[in-house]
Design an enzyme around this catalytic site. Structure first.
Site, mmCIF file in Angstrom:
data_model
loop_
_atom_site.group_PDB
_atom_site.id
_atom_site.type_symbol
_atom_site.label_atom_id
_atom_site.label_comp_id
_atom_site.label_asym_id
_atom_site.label_seq_id
_atom_site.Cartn_x
_atom_site.Cartn_y
_atom_site.Cartn_z
ATOM 1 N N GLY A 31 -4.653 -2.058 -0.788
ATOM 2 C CA GLY A 31 -3.877 -1.720 -1.974
ATOM 3 C C GLY A 31 -3.568 -0.233 -1.984
ATOM 4 C CB SER B 214 -0.949 0.010 1.205
ATOM 5 O OG SER B 214 -1.935 -0.981 1.077
ATOM 6 C CD GLU C 285 -4.132 -6.882 7.494
ATOM 7 O OE1 GLU C 285 -3.456 -6.025 6.894
ATOM 8 O OE2 GLU C 285 -5.372 -6.780 7.634
ATOM 9 C CB CYS D 87 -7.283 -0.972 3.383
ATOM 10 S SG CYS D 87 -6.275 0.532 3.350
ATOM 11 C CG HIS E 198 -4.422 -2.830 7.246
ATOM 12 N ND1 HIS E 198 -4.208 -3.546 6.087
ATOM 13 C CD2 HIS E 198 -4.331 -1.532 6.903
ATOM 14 C CE1 HIS E 198 -3.993 -2.705 5.084
ATOM 15 N NE2 HIS E 198 -4.059 -1.474 5.564
#
Length: 366
Positions: free
Chosen positions: A220, A46, A334, A247, A332
């Site tokens: 991204g 990103s 994760e 995102c 995010h």
């Protein structure tokens, strides 16, 4: 140490010491507020085309290891720190930050006032900059920066070239790769999902032909409006397959549903951003990296419901579709790097898929 400079298009100039690659490189200058996680930041797709400034004054002190990469090839255009550690101390360290940047041809600059640089960006917004030799004329560099066009190819540059499969025995997930962090893939494989990763421009017909149980829209780089083919694809699959966007995937779901996005003044980047869940009234600490956001007023005439907001600026952080099994978040879950407060969203995605499958079975048998 060789003298290098960072010059911004507004005329700001910072003289420091070079490390990493000797090449000159331009890019959008942004800042990250994380205290750790520089390896994950450097390898996050990103950040494609950006020069990243770490606001924490020390980087490289625990080196670079084999386990914490978010992609095989980093896409950043430069790295800016107050101090770069030459002698890391960590049992997992395989090489220094300097060695890693040299191996990947990424220029770095240290020894500059990163606090001053961050305050300039916060006041005036992100802008183009260049890391180059200190002897070059600042006036010529500024003129060059002001002539540089905006990049629109970041997703194409970072996405997978063709589909590939990561086998599993569980739910079948199509992962649309807009510049995917490997942390997302790790969370799905941890849940034994059978994952088919497809490029950003993989059509809806081809995705539906794979007969997935769920679709994941990944993070991204860049402006979501630069990938209109992906917006069209999402319009065709929403309501047919359960969907979870992260995102950039979150922004694309919003655009596909009739909402709008805009570029933020300096974006959100770091592992310490507080987000309020409007349903549970709880505050979550999240990892974020984005330049664009969904505009809240544009949600009025859509089927999207606002579920979470950023406490720092009230920007949109979470959405849920009122009619279809689809939801998204701007941050995010994760982490990598950052807190794991929102890791449960992957489990909620799995649960949403199972509930949808159960409902479809009931309707078929009715």
């Amino acid at each position: 140490m060789r003298k290098r400079q960072l010059v911004l298009e507004d005329g700001s100039q910072f003289i420091g010491e070079g490390f990493g690659s000797d090449r000159s490189m331009t890019g959008e200058v942004v800042f990250n507020t994380g205290m750790t996680g520089y390896q994950e930041v450097i390898s996050d797709p990103s950040y494609c085309g950006q020069i990243v400034t770490m606001t924490y004054p020390l980087a490289g002190n625990y080196g670079i290891n084999r386990d914490d990469f978010e992609t095989v090839t980093p896409f950043i255009n430069g790295f800016v720190v107050k101090e770069a550690c030459d002698y890391p101390s960590n049992f997992r360290s395989d090489e220094t930050l300097d060695d890693y940047l040299k191996a990947n041809d990424i220029p770095g600059i240290s020894g500059i006032d990163t606090r001053k640089l961050t305050k300039i960006i916060r006041k005036h917004g992100t802008m183009k900059g260049i890391i180059t030799d200190a002897e070059e004329s600042a006036e010529e560099l500024i003129a060059k920066l002001r002539m540089l066009p905006e990049r629109t190819d970041q997703v194409c540059y970072t996405s997978a070239v063709k589909p590939y499969v990561v086998p599993g025995r569980g739910l079948r997930i199509v992962l649309v790769d807009f510049g995917m962090k490997h942390g997302i893939l790790r969370e799905l494989t941890k849940r034994d999902c059978h994952v088919t990763v497809v490029p950003y421009n993989y059509g809806a017909e081809n995705i539906l032909r794979l007969k997935p149980d769920g679709i994941m829209l990944t993070n991204g780089p860049g402006d979501p409006k630069d990938v209109p083919e992906s917006i069209d694809m999402i319009k065709q699959v929403v309501g047919k397959i359960p969907l979870f966007g992260i995102c950039l995937g979150h922004q694309l779901l919003a655009l596909a549903s009739g909402a709008n996005t805009e570029k933020m003044k300096f974006g959100h980047r770091g592992g310490n951003h507080p987000v309020k869940d409007l349903f549970t009234n709880k505050t979550l600490i999240t990892s974020q990296n984005h330049s664009y956001a969904v505009t809240q007023e544009s949600l009025m005439d859509t089927d999207l419901e606002l579920t979470q907001i950023a406490l720092n600026d009230n920007s949109v952080e979470g959405l849920k579709h009122r009619k279809c099994p689809a939801f998204s978040v701007q941050y995010h879950p994760e982490s990598s790097p950052g807190p794991e407060d929102t890791n449960h969203l992957f489990d909620e995605f799995m649960q949403m898929i199972r509930e949808t499958k159960t409902l479809e079975e009931v309707e078929v048998n009715a």
